[in-house]
Design a protein around this motif. Structure first.
Motif, mmCIF file in Angstrom:
data_model
loop_
_atom_site.group_PDB
_atom_site.id
_atom_site.type_symbol
_atom_site.label_atom_id
_atom_site.label_comp_id
_atom_site.label_asym_id
_atom_site.label_seq_id
_atom_site.Cartn_x
_atom_site.Cartn_y
_atom_site.Cartn_z
ATOM 1 N N GLU A 15 1.597 -0.761 -0.155
ATOM 2 C CA GLU A 15 -0.094 0.215 0.088
ATOM 3 C C GLU A 15 0.782 0.907 -0.027
ATOM 4 N N GLN A 19 1.621 4.221 -3.003
ATOM 5 C CA GLN A 19 0.815 5.112 -2.460
ATOM 6 C C GLN A 19 2.005 6.878 -2.791
ATOM 7 N N SER A 296 -3.726 5.672 5.108
ATOM 8 C CA SER A 296 -3.489 3.856 5.036
ATOM 9 C C SER A 296 -3.557 3.096 5.647
#
Length: 313
Positions: A15, A19, A296
């Protein structure tokens, strides 16, 4: 000692990898923010065209004005019913951008989860108002919080904190209160991704041109904006890394391992502890500069660590 595994690329989640790649690609496609006047960048940020997504405004935010060093000084207040403490917040933005209204969800979170009344100061920005304008405003606002906390919020339980330039100004404010006023009223400091040496630490100097939120030239311009004609950047009022740090409150120092200001946090946390103060260090694998502005799992972990630190004091 610091766990080296935190810096292992394998410790970075998919993730956060994605990002960070999205941030770099987005900013590479935009004009260099240092090529236009600060006022233009401020307007772009207000429209959601900067590196950070817009955060919604809190319906319970209240703005008041107090007497400041150069006239009325706005304070943005978000308070729960029956606060259990007051958090004096200083926003980031390289001393050049940013406003007290940009991060209401963080302030709402502190109000709801920690029971804190949050007071965020709208300090004067550089380069229009260079040093000592910003620190002077933060000092004045901190003195107001100390003076008014009990009568306005019913509590003497005080905290201070900020992100990036706000973490720097928080440290400067603590030192001014101690040295100029003989005051050490804050029981904890939340210092996230601060810049504590305006001569630029090695991690800043070695970063280069890639803009993962910031790059080397950005920090150099920000420091020049803030310092103005102030030539001695080892002055502790400019670079608190060089200060006598004795007698300061417990502090939580947080940074992502992909933050170009990483050294500032590592160095300042070490000096804080060496001065006999309690220092906690939270390093987050792959986190970019002030990564908590992005949703997140890592951001939630970092924010929860802040909540726990404040609740324990």
């Amino acid at each position: 000692m610091i766990d080296p595994h935190l810096f292992d690329p394998a410790a970075v989640s998919e993730e956060i990898r994605a990002q960070n790649a999205d941030i770099v690609a987005k900013l590479a496609a935009l004009p260099d923010p240092m090529s236009v006047p600060p006022s233009v960048v401020r307007e772009r940020r207000a429209q959601g065209l900067g590196p950070f997504p817009l955060m919604p405004s809190s319906p319970r935010a209240e703005v008041i004005e107090i007497a400041g060093p150069a006239g009325p000084l706005p304070l943005r207040i978000i308070a729960p019913d029956n606060p259990r403490g007051v958090y004096f917040h200083i926003h980031g933005g390289g001393w050049t951008w940013g406003t007290a209204a940009e991060q209401d969800p963080w302030l709402d979170r502190l109000a709801d989860r920690c029971g804190l009344a949050v007071v965020s100061v709208e300090y004067r920005l550089a380069p229009e108002s260079p040093y000592p304008a910003g620190p002077d405003d933060c000092e004045a606002a901190a003195l107001w919080v100390i003076r008014e906390a009990e009568s306005r919020f019913g509590t003497f339980r005080l905290f201070i904190g900020g992100e990036s330039a706000g973490a720097h100004l928080s440290a400067v404010t603590l030192l001014r209160l101690r040295d100029k006023h003989g005051l050490t009223p804050f029981r904890g400091a939340n210092l996230f991704a601060g810049c504590y040496d305006l001569n630029l630490t090695p991690s800043v100097r070695h970063w280069g041109p890639e803009r993962l939120i910031l790059n080397t030239n950005d920090i150099r311009v920000f420091a020049d904006n803030f310092c103005g004609r102030m030539s001695d950047r080892t002055n502790p009022d400019v670079s608190p890394l060089y200060a006598d740090l004795e007698g300061l409150p417990p502090a939580l120092f947080s940074a992502g391992t992909k933050d170009m200001l990483l050294d500032d946090t590592l160095f300042m946390a070490s000096r804080w502890a060496a001065a006999g103060n309690r220092a906690e260090l939270a390093l987050w694998p792959g986190g970019c500069h002030v990564f908590i502005r992005f949703d997140s799992a890592l951001s939630e972990q970092a924010l929860s660590r802040i909540d726990a630190f404040l609740e324990a004091l």
